[in-house]
Design an enzyme around this catalytic site. Structure first.
Site, PDB file in Angstrom:
ATOM      1  N   HIS A  70      46.362 -63.238  11.561  1.00 11.23           N
ATOM      2  CA  HIS A  70      47.316 -63.545  12.627  1.00 11.23           C
ATOM      3  C   HIS A  70      48.512 -62.598  12.510  1.00 11.23           C
ATOM      4  CE1 HIS A  70      45.833 -67.754  13.608  1.00 11.23           C
ATOM      5  NE2 HIS A  70      45.344 -67.635  12.384  1.00 11.23           N
ATOM      6  N   HIS A  98      40.180 -63.604  10.266  1.00  9.20           N
ATOM      7  CA  HIS A  98      41.153 -63.005  11.199  1.00  9.20           C
ATOM      8  C   HIS A  98      42.520 -62.994  10.546  1.00  9.20           C
ATOM      9  CE1 HIS A  98      40.527 -67.303  11.977  1.00  9.20           C
ATOM     10  NE2 HIS A  98      41.834 -67.385  12.194  1.00  9.20           N
ATOM     11  N   GLY A 109      44.051 -74.573   7.035  1.00 10.50           N
ATOM     12  CA  GLY A 109      44.220 -74.537   8.487  1.00 10.50           C
ATOM     13  C   GLY A 109      43.256 -73.623   9.212  1.00 10.50           C
ATOM     14  N   ASN A 119      44.529 -67.659   7.206  1.00 12.46           N
ATOM     15  CA  ASN A 119      44.164 -69.007   6.756  1.00 12.46           C
ATOM     16  C   ASN A 119      42.751 -68.956   6.193  1.00 12.46           C
ATOM     17  OD1 ASN A 119      46.595 -70.195   7.697  1.00 12.46           O
ATOM     18  ND2 ASN A 119      45.778 -70.252   9.779  1.00 12.46           N
ATOM     19  N   ASP A 175      46.019 -64.173  20.943  1.00  8.95           N
ATOM     20  CA  ASP A 175      45.566 -65.540  20.684  1.00  8.95           C
ATOM     21  C   ASP A 175      45.629 -66.348  21.977  1.00  8.95           C
ATOM     22  OD1 ASP A 175      45.461 -67.397  17.832  1.00  8.95           O
ATOM     23  OD2 ASP A 175      45.724 -68.458  19.740  1.00  8.95           O
ATOM     24  N   ILE A 176      44.614 -67.176  22.213  1.00 12.11           N
ATOM     25  CA  ILE A 176      44.523 -67.957  23.442  1.00 12.11           C
ATOM     26  C   ILE A 176      45.577 -69.070  23.490  1.00 12.11           C
ATOM     27  CG2 ILE A 176      42.894 -69.759  22.705  1.00 12.11           C
ATOM     28  CD1 ILE A 176      41.258 -69.085  25.247  1.00 12.11           C
TER      29      ILE A 176
HETATM   30  P1  5GP Z   1      42.789 -70.326  12.435  1.00  7.88           P
HETATM   31  O1  5GP Z   1      43.340 -71.723  12.565  1.00  7.88           O
HETATM   32  O2  5GP Z   1      41.291 -70.321  12.235  1.00  7.88           O
HETATM   33  O3  5GP Z   1      43.513 -69.500  11.416  1.00  7.88           O
HETATM   34  O4  5GP Z   1      43.101 -69.605  13.798  1.00  7.88           O
HETATM   35  C1  5GP Z   1      42.218 -69.590  14.875  1.00  7.88           C
HETATM   36  C2  5GP Z   1      42.987 -69.058  16.060  1.00  7.88           C
HETATM   37  O5  5GP Z   1      42.050 -68.638  17.038  1.00  7.88           O
HETATM   38  C3  5GP Z   1      43.886 -70.095  16.724  1.00  7.88           C
HETATM   39  O6  5GP Z   1      45.225 -69.611  16.729  1.00  7.88           O
HETATM   40  C4  5GP Z   1      43.312 -70.239  18.124  1.00  7.88           C
HETATM   41  O7  5GP Z   1      44.293 -70.425  19.111  1.00  7.88           O
HETATM   42  C5  5GP Z   1      42.556 -68.931  18.305  1.00  7.88           C
HETATM   43  N1  5GP Z   1      41.411 -69.016  19.187  1.00  7.88           N
HETATM   44  C6  5GP Z   1      40.412 -69.945  19.143  1.00  7.88           C
HETATM   45  N2  5GP Z   1      39.504 -69.702  20.088  1.00  7.88           N
HETATM   46  C7  5GP Z   1      39.918 -68.592  20.752  1.00  7.88           C
HETATM   47  C8  5GP Z   1      39.379 -67.847  21.839  1.00  7.88           C
HETATM   48  O8  5GP Z   1      38.325 -68.163  22.401  1.00  7.88           O
HETATM   49  N3  5GP Z   1      40.066 -66.755  22.259  1.00  7.88           N
HETATM   50  C9  5GP Z   1      41.232 -66.372  21.656  1.00  7.88           C
HETATM   51  N4  5GP Z   1      41.845 -65.282  22.148  1.00  7.88           N
HETATM   52  N5  5GP Z   1      41.768 -67.051  20.622  1.00  7.88           N
HETATM   53  C10 5GP Z   1      41.119 -68.146  20.178  1.00  7.88           C
END
Ligand code: 5GP
Ligand code: ZN
Length: 110
Positions: free
Chosen positions: A98, A96, A89, A83, A30-31
């Site tokens: 986590h 995906h 969230g 999520n 994760d970034i």
């Molecule tokens: P969500 O909130 O949709 O469950 O999680 C999305 C996740 O994707 C977040 O933890 C966010 O930091 C990660 N994320 C968003 N854009 C990027 C990206 O361009 N590269 C990576 N490696 N992670 C990303």
């Protein structure tokens, strides 16, 4: 899918720190990590969320990737999170899982 950041990562159109690649699934860091280890596991094919993911075999592949990644990284205790939908969230609408590890986790989650 066009303009989906995770499709672009799966297609190697934008870089990510890959930790796993199978035929249909990739795992990458994760970034913006929320724990010392924070990995995202995605199908290469676009499904917006768990609400759309109707492929039971692919669901199995995703969970098996979690198992293989945590085994490879020698992580025995970890939290998995999916999520689904804005209120839960979800910010990136490509499903995906986590994987969070390396710190104590709170329950119930916020
Ligand atoms: P969500 O909130 O949709 O469950 O999680 C999305 C996740 O994707 C977040 O933890 C966010 O930091 C990660 N994320 C968003 N854009 C990027 C990206 O361009 N590269 C990576 N490696 N992670 C990303
Ligand atoms: Zn996508």
């Amino acid at each position: 899918m066009e303009d989906c950041i995770f499709c672009k990562i799966a297609n190697k159109e934008i870089p990510a720190k890959l930790v796993y690649e199978g035929e249909n699934v990739v795992g990458f860091r994760d970034i913006n990590p929320q724990a010392p280890t924070h990995i995202l596991v995605i199908p290469k094919k676009h499904y917006a969320s768990l609400n759309e993911l109707d492929d039971v075999s692919l669901m199995g592949e995703l969970l098996n990737a979690v198992r293989e990644i945590t085994k490879k990284l020698e992580i025995q205790s970890y939290r998995t999170v999916i999520n689904t939908g804005k209120d839960a969230g979800q910010e990136v609408f490509h499903i995906h899982i986590h994987i969070l590890a390396g710190r104590d986790m709170k329950w119930p989650p916020g």
